[in-house]
Scaffold this motif. Structure first.
Motif, mmCIF file in Angstrom:
data_model
loop_
_atom_site.group_PDB
_atom_site.id
_atom_site.type_symbol
_atom_site.label_atom_id
_atom_site.label_comp_id
_atom_site.label_asym_id
_atom_site.label_seq_id
_atom_site.Cartn_x
_atom_site.Cartn_y
_atom_site.Cartn_z
ATOM 1 N N ARG A 101 0.956 -1.128 -0.252
ATOM 2 C CA ARG A 101 -0.101 -0.004 -0.099
ATOM 3 C C ARG A 101 0.876 1.249 -0.002
ATOM 4 O O ARG A 101 0.767 2.117 -0.713
ATOM 5 C CB ARG A 101 -0.821 -0.089 1.094
ATOM 6 N N GLU A 102 1.783 1.369 1.196
ATOM 7 C CA GLU A 102 2.589 2.562 0.957
ATOM 8 C C GLU A 102 3.243 2.795 -0.131
ATOM 9 O O GLU A 102 3.443 3.845 -0.422
ATOM 10 C CB GLU A 102 3.516 2.070 2.054
ATOM 11 N N TYR A 103 3.909 1.916 -0.985
ATOM 12 C CA TYR A 103 4.738 2.169 -2.235
ATOM 13 C C TYR A 103 3.822 2.068 -3.447
ATOM 14 O O TYR A 103 4.324 1.890 -4.479
ATOM 15 C CB TYR A 103 5.936 1.315 -2.136
ATOM 16 N N ASN A 104 2.423 1.880 -3.401
ATOM 17 C CA ASN A 104 1.644 1.760 -4.495
ATOM 18 C C ASN A 104 1.940 0.797 -5.343
ATOM 19 O O ASN A 104 1.919 0.944 -6.469
ATOM 20 C CB ASN A 104 1.627 3.065 -4.974
ATOM 21 N N ALA A 105 2.380 -0.482 -4.958
ATOM 22 C CA ALA A 105 2.858 -1.220 -5.729
ATOM 23 C C ALA A 105 1.838 -2.160 -6.124
ATOM 24 O O ALA A 105 0.483 -2.242 -5.422
ATOM 25 C CB ALA A 105 3.721 -2.369 -4.618
ATOM 26 N N THR A 106 1.803 -3.051 -7.081
ATOM 27 C CA THR A 106 0.756 -3.880 -7.560
ATOM 28 C C THR A 106 1.089 -5.281 -7.483
ATOM 29 O O THR A 106 0.014 -6.133 -7.763
ATOM 30 C CB THR A 106 0.520 -3.393 -9.031
#
Ligand code: ADP
Length: 163
Positions: free
Chosen positions: A78-83
Protein backbone atom coordinates in the motif's frame (compact mmCIF):
# COMPACT_ATOMS: atom_id res chain seq x y z
CA UNK A 1 3.99 -2.97 -15.54
CA UNK A 2 4.39 -0.63 -12.57
CA UNK A 3 5.95 -1.29 -9.17
CA UNK A 4 6.60 -4.67 -7.56
CA UNK A 5 7.91 -5.40 -4.14
CA UNK A 6 10.29 -8.28 -3.54
CA UNK A 7 10.23 -9.17 0.16
CA UNK A 8 12.55 -11.53 1.99
CA UNK A 9 14.84 -12.01 4.92
CA UNK A 10 17.98 -12.04 2.74
CA UNK A 11 20.10 -13.49 5.57
CA UNK A 12 22.37 -13.25 3.61
CA UNK A 13 21.61 -12.44 -0.03
CA UNK A 14 22.55 -15.29 -2.41
CA UNK A 15 22.87 -15.72 -6.17
CA UNK A 16 19.32 -17.18 -6.04
CA UNK A 17 17.92 -13.89 -4.70
CA UNK A 18 19.92 -11.93 -7.27
CA UNK A 19 18.65 -14.13 -10.11
CA UNK A 20 15.02 -13.45 -9.15
CA UNK A 21 15.64 -9.68 -8.76
CA UNK A 22 17.15 -9.50 -12.26
CA UNK A 23 14.18 -11.37 -13.74
CA UNK A 24 11.69 -9.12 -11.92
CA UNK A 25 13.47 -5.99 -13.11
CA UNK A 26 12.90 -7.07 -16.71
CA UNK A 27 9.14 -7.26 -16.16
CA UNK A 28 8.43 -4.35 -13.81
CA UNK A 29 9.17 -0.65 -14.18
CA UNK A 30 10.33 -0.50 -10.60
CA UNK A 31 11.29 -3.25 -8.15
CA UNK A 32 11.66 -2.59 -4.44
CA UNK A 33 13.62 -5.26 -2.59
CA UNK A 34 12.19 -5.26 0.91
CA UNK A 35 14.46 -6.59 3.62
CA UNK A 36 12.14 -7.82 6.36
CA UNK A 37 13.54 -7.41 9.85
CA UNK A 38 12.00 -10.82 10.74
CA UNK A 39 13.21 -11.17 14.35
CA UNK A 40 11.21 -14.43 14.57
CA UNK A 41 13.71 -16.03 12.19
CA UNK A 42 16.59 -14.98 14.44
CA UNK A 43 18.70 -13.64 11.57
CA UNK A 44 22.49 -13.84 11.67
CA UNK A 45 22.87 -10.33 10.21
CA UNK A 46 21.20 -7.14 11.42
CA UNK A 47 18.65 -5.58 9.13
CA UNK A 48 21.11 -2.75 8.33
CA UNK A 49 23.80 -5.24 7.38
CA UNK A 50 21.35 -7.13 5.18
CA UNK A 51 20.18 -3.93 3.45
CA UNK A 52 23.82 -2.98 2.76
CA UNK A 53 24.61 -6.41 1.31
CA UNK A 54 21.45 -6.54 -0.83
CA UNK A 55 22.15 -2.99 -2.10
CA UNK A 56 25.68 -3.96 -3.12
CA UNK A 57 24.55 -7.28 -4.65
CA UNK A 58 21.83 -5.56 -6.69
CA UNK A 59 23.78 -2.42 -7.61
CA UNK A 60 23.98 -3.61 -11.25
CA UNK A 61 20.23 -4.21 -11.54
CA UNK A 62 18.33 -1.35 -13.22
CA UNK A 63 15.45 0.48 -11.53
CA UNK A 64 15.70 -1.38 -8.25
CA UNK A 65 15.54 0.12 -4.77
CA UNK A 66 16.38 -1.57 -1.47
CA UNK A 67 14.58 -0.76 1.76
CA UNK A 68 13.95 -2.36 5.13
CA UNK A 69 10.48 -2.92 6.52
CA UNK A 70 9.21 -4.28 9.79
CA UNK A 71 5.46 -4.29 9.17
CA UNK A 72 3.10 -6.43 7.16
CA UNK A 73 3.97 -6.96 3.50
CA UNK A 74 0.52 -5.72 2.42
CA UNK A 75 1.12 -2.45 4.28
CA UNK A 76 4.37 -2.08 2.37
CA UNK A 77 2.49 -2.77 -0.88
CA UNK A 78 0.00 0.00 0.00
CA UNK A 79 2.67 2.45 1.12
CA UNK A 80 4.68 2.11 -2.09
CA UNK A 81 1.64 1.85 -4.34
CA UNK A 82 2.84 -1.50 -5.65
CA UNK A 83 0.71 -3.90 -7.64
CA UNK A 84 2.65 -7.09 -7.23
CA UNK A 85 4.62 -9.12 -4.71
CA UNK A 86 7.51 -11.07 -6.23
CA UNK A 87 8.44 -14.44 -4.76
CA UNK A 88 10.96 -16.97 -5.98
CA UNK A 89 9.84 -20.56 -6.41
CA UNK A 90 12.44 -23.24 -6.13
CA UNK A 91 11.53 -26.89 -5.71
CA UNK A 92 8.07 -28.18 -4.84
CA UNK A 93 9.00 -27.78 -1.16
CA UNK A 94 8.42 -24.01 -1.42
CA UNK A 95 4.86 -24.46 -2.67
CA UNK A 96 2.82 -24.97 0.49
CA UNK A 97 4.35 -22.06 2.41
CA UNK A 98 4.19 -19.74 -0.60
CA UNK A 99 0.52 -20.62 -1.22
CA UNK A 100 -0.32 -19.82 2.39
CA UNK A 101 1.47 -16.49 2.14
CA UNK A 102 -0.05 -15.56 -1.22
CA UNK A 103 -3.62 -16.31 -0.15
CA UNK A 104 -3.18 -14.62 3.22
CA UNK A 105 -1.83 -11.50 1.54
CA UNK A 106 -4.69 -11.56 -0.95
CA UNK A 107 -7.20 -11.85 1.91
CA UNK A 108 -5.63 -8.83 3.57
CA UNK A 109 -5.40 -6.82 0.37
CA UNK A 110 -7.27 -8.06 -2.67
CA UNK A 111 -5.18 -6.03 -5.09
CA UNK A 112 -1.94 -7.63 -3.88
CA UNK A 113 -1.12 -10.05 -6.67
CA UNK A 114 1.72 -12.48 -5.99
CA UNK A 115 3.95 -13.23 -8.96
CA UNK A 116 6.15 -16.32 -8.78
CA UNK A 117 9.38 -16.46 -10.72
CA UNK A 118 11.66 -19.45 -11.14
CA UNK A 119 15.41 -19.10 -10.85
CA UNK A 120 18.02 -20.54 -13.15
CA UNK A 121 18.19 -24.32 -12.54
CA UNK A 122 21.62 -24.04 -10.86
CA UNK A 123 20.04 -22.14 -7.94
CA UNK A 124 17.03 -24.39 -7.44
CA UNK A 125 18.37 -25.90 -4.19
CA UNK A 126 20.12 -22.81 -2.93
CA UNK A 127 18.97 -21.06 0.22
CA UNK A 128 20.51 -18.77 2.84
CA UNK A 129 20.22 -21.37 5.63
CA UNK A 130 22.36 -23.82 3.68
CA UNK A 131 24.97 -21.14 2.99
CA UNK A 132 25.14 -20.26 6.70
CA UNK A 133 25.47 -23.93 7.65
CA UNK A 134 28.35 -24.44 5.23
CA UNK A 135 30.10 -21.34 6.54
CA UNK A 136 29.45 -22.30 10.18
CA UNK A 137 31.15 -25.63 9.63
CA UNK A 138 34.36 -23.96 8.63
CA UNK A 139 33.91 -24.07 4.86
CA UNK A 140 33.34 -20.32 4.58
CA UNK A 141 35.85 -19.95 1.77
CA UNK A 142 33.83 -22.39 -0.35
CA UNK A 143 30.54 -20.50 -0.35
CA UNK A 144 31.55 -18.30 -3.29
CA UNK A 145 29.61 -20.54 -5.65
CA UNK A 146 26.47 -19.43 -3.79
CA UNK A 147 27.12 -15.82 -2.75
CA UNK A 148 29.20 -12.90 -4.07
CA UNK A 149 32.74 -12.53 -2.69
CA UNK A 150 31.87 -9.58 -0.41
CA UNK A 151 29.01 -11.58 1.18
CA UNK A 152 31.42 -14.47 1.79
CA UNK A 153 33.78 -12.03 3.58
CA UNK A 154 30.93 -10.68 5.72
CA UNK A 155 29.87 -14.22 6.63
CA UNK A 156 33.36 -15.23 7.73
CA UNK A 157 33.74 -11.99 9.73
CA UNK A 158 30.35 -12.37 11.41
CA UNK A 159 30.88 -16.02 12.33
CA UNK A 160 34.33 -15.26 13.78
CA UNK A 161 32.84 -12.48 15.90
CA UNK A 162 30.05 -14.75 17.15
CA UNK A 163 32.43 -17.54 18.20
P1 ADP B 1 11.70 -15.45 3.38
O1 ADP B 1 12.10 -15.52 4.81
O2 ADP B 1 10.65 -14.43 3.10
O3 ADP B 1 11.40 -16.77 2.71
P2 ADP B 1 14.17 -15.44 1.92
O4 ADP B 1 15.28 -14.46 2.01
O5 ADP B 1 14.47 -16.83 2.35
O6 ADP B 1 12.99 -14.82 2.70
O7 ADP B 1 13.63 -15.48 0.43
C1 ADP B 1 13.11 -14.33 -0.17
C2 ADP B 1 12.55 -14.71 -1.51
O8 ADP B 1 13.61 -15.13 -2.37
C3 ADP B 1 11.57 -15.88 -1.43
O9 ADP B 1 10.55 -15.68 -2.37
C4 ADP B 1 12.41 -17.06 -1.82
O10 ADP B 1 11.63 -18.09 -2.38
C5 ADP B 1 13.32 -16.41 -2.85
N1 ADP B 1 14.55 -17.17 -2.99
C6 ADP B 1 15.53 -17.38 -2.09
N2 ADP B 1 16.50 -18.17 -2.59
C7 ADP B 1 16.11 -18.48 -3.85
C8 ADP B 1 16.65 -19.30 -4.89
N3 ADP B 1 17.76 -19.98 -4.75
N4 ADP B 1 15.96 -19.36 -6.05
C9 ADP B 1 14.79 -18.70 -6.19
N5 ADP B 1 14.22 -17.94 -5.27
C10 ADP B 1 14.86 -17.82 -4.10
Amino acid sequence: MPTAIYPGTFDPVTYGHIDIAVRASKIFKKVIAVVASNPGKNPLFTVEERVDMVSEALAHVPHIEVISYSGLIVDCVREYNATAIIRGLRAISDFDYEFQMAFTNRNLLDSAETVFLMPSSEYIYLNSTLVKQIAQHGAGSQVCTFVPEFVKEQLIKKLKKNR
